[in-house]
Enzyme design. Sequence first.
Site, mmCIF file in Angstrom:
data_model
loop_
_atom_site.group_PDB
_atom_site.id
_atom_site.type_symbol
_atom_site.label_atom_id
_atom_site.label_comp_id
_atom_site.label_asym_id
_atom_site.label_seq_id
_atom_site.Cartn_x
_atom_site.Cartn_y
_atom_site.Cartn_z
ATOM 1 N N SER A 88 15.396 30.728 30.158
ATOM 2 C CA SER A 88 14.460 29.917 30.928
ATOM 3 C C SER A 88 13.664 29.029 30.000
ATOM 4 O O SER A 88 13.449 29.364 28.816
ATOM 5 C CB SER A 88 13.493 30.808 31.718
ATOM 6 O OG SER A 88 12.464 30.047 32.312
ATOM 7 N N TYR A 115 6.824 37.794 32.849
ATOM 8 C CA TYR A 115 8.068 37.039 32.972
ATOM 9 C C TYR A 115 8.319 36.176 31.737
ATOM 10 O O TYR A 115 9.401 36.199 31.146
ATOM 11 C CB TYR A 115 8.017 36.160 34.224
ATOM 12 C CG TYR A 115 9.245 35.302 34.436
ATOM 13 C CD1 TYR A 115 10.420 35.844 34.939
ATOM 14 C CD2 TYR A 115 9.236 33.947 34.118
ATOM 15 C CE1 TYR A 115 11.551 35.063 35.138
ATOM 16 C CE2 TYR A 115 10.355 33.147 34.308
ATOM 17 C CZ TYR A 115 11.508 33.713 34.816
ATOM 18 O OH TYR A 115 12.627 32.937 34.999
#
Length: 709
Positions: A586, A599
């Site tokens: 990501s 996260y």
Amino acid sequence: MSINNDTITRFKHVSYLWDAEKAASMAGDEVALLIYRSNLLGADLRLTNYGGGNTSCKATANDPLTNAETDVMWVKGSGGDLGTLKRNGLAALYLEKLHQLKNIYKGIQMEDDMVELLNHCIYDLQSKAPSIDTTLHAFLPFKHIDHLHPDAAIAIAASKDGKAITTELFNGTIGWVEWQRPGFDLGLQLQQCLEENPGIRGIMLGSHGLFTWGDTAYESYINTLEVIERCAAYIQEHEGVKRPVFGGNKIETPAPAERARQAAALAPILRGACSGHTRMIGHFTDDERVLQFINSQDLPRLAPMGTSCPDHFLRTKISPLVLDLPATADLGHPTEIKLQLQPQFEAYRKMYEEYYNVCKHPNSPAMRDPNPVVILWPGIGMFTFAKDKQTARVAAEFYINAINVMRGAEAISSYIALPRQEAFDIEYWLLEEAKLQRMPKPKPLSGRIALVTGSAGGIGKAIAQKFAAEGAAVVICDNDTTRLENAKAAFDKQFGKDGFTSYLLDVTSKDNVEAIFRHTALAFGGVDIVVNCAGLSISKPLDEHTEADWDLLYDVLVKGQFLVTQGGVALMRKQQIGGDILNIVSKNALVSGPNNAAYGSAKAAQLHLSRLNAAELGADRIRVNVVNPDAVISDSKIWEGAWAAGRAKAYGIKVEELPAFYASRTLLNEIILPEDIANACFVFVSGLLNKATGNVLNVDGGVAMAFVR
């Protein structure tokens, strides 16, 4: 020929599938009835194998040049399959022109030249190219003809006393033509056999197959079933009478679960050994017929003899490799097993090379891959390896046909294989080589096996679809049963059953991860590409994050990537042909947004784990690369729940405004789609970047803060 309805109910060895009402709806359309009959025959593998055999019908049609009625023959075209045959799979030819070819035929030395001349006989210019068997149908006068490769008939045709048995069994109503390679001359021999034996109902081709016929589609169908039924019943009557089947058992087989465990452990080693020329896909079966053969006393005698029917050995090679490896072998030390098997593979390649050199002609094509297609492991089962899953599976089906033939021939007489020279002349036939050269160029991922976690939707599904479309065999897996079932239906419709397999996977469970790689090894033989895409997101301020949130994110994202990579690398090392690990990380691994502590840090851990793995696995030619998406909303399970609301809250906007918001903060002002990530993954594994590892490819529309350098 009269139709005895009592006979229909007594069929035990073939399937009677004719639907009179359905057939009646096609009355008057002989071509439609031909296709219907062909599909029924092709649906029963006891009657003919995949892609094998051909059927025909003769009827009148208007000549487009004269508008006068002319006799036309419709016959299955080159390369088709009876079970799936459609009208566009037929070749349509002028019957009179086919017979006129006899006037210019100068003997068997020009037989191959006659194939080109078939094109001058084509009636329907849009029809399929005619096959080598076209004249075999043309030179017999019957309106409907079936040429099949039934195991029971070939068992008689490939037995030492086949001709005498055929004469006695059918009281002279089935003719006999000795083995000859299919072609124009064999068509003339069939015609001669009929002329010398008027009134016969069929012809047995030595070592090859069966011709049967009728005046209508139904009569041909019934005649075919009756002849094959009689052959099968005769074999059953004799099986086990002289001696046990295949001489009886020599070894005992382990339980099914143990066979599967052993096969899964050995498959990647075998795949690596078979992939020296071309990357292969594997198939495994421990079908009872296979076990009966490979565990038998007669295996050492029969297996090296090879097969008889040309269709069989074209798919399975001249003979199988029989492994000298105990069924109870300890496979926990793959290096030792590889060393033990290496001389066996070398001996097989040497045998094949000698077969080629002894039998080749001055104009023979170059020797093809000398590795085995069929590998038999006594006690465990049969592996087959080929360019794709369908070809490997079909090769297994063909070798089971060959086993059935050997069993039947041994029951009634003794089995005889084709002489090696005859087999070579089929395998390296210039016409067969020309057919191979006309085949489409392999797709970039042909022969590759890809496992994609989290592939029931979103990014993972897009990656799996892209890889399958580019030729890979794909393992789709997810922890969501409903989404996985929906994905299976979509993949089955798009790629067929041979294009993929599926598995319900929890990436946080080591046992579950080990199980999916055993499943992959059994399904395809190993793995080449592992994509870690399974994920989830939790967006909360630091003080609202719970310990459970933290553990869940790190278990799925970091531990899951670690376990799946570990399992994939274990298979790749057994294969010794390299591989690719792709980690879908990501933008947040490099620069994280607000309310994202767990996260974002887990994504950073995924990225650094990728760097560490790339450094460690280079010596194994295993590449590890990263694709960094950002804000891929379409079809993403992440965006179905609280994550979207959390991100919208963090940025002070509405949920429905998120796509435009994410696009507006990029340099390209683009919304990122799952297909964009799939394309980036394909770049890494397509072959263009085989010397690239440890890379990070951002696919985020251009987020300047997330630039790697």
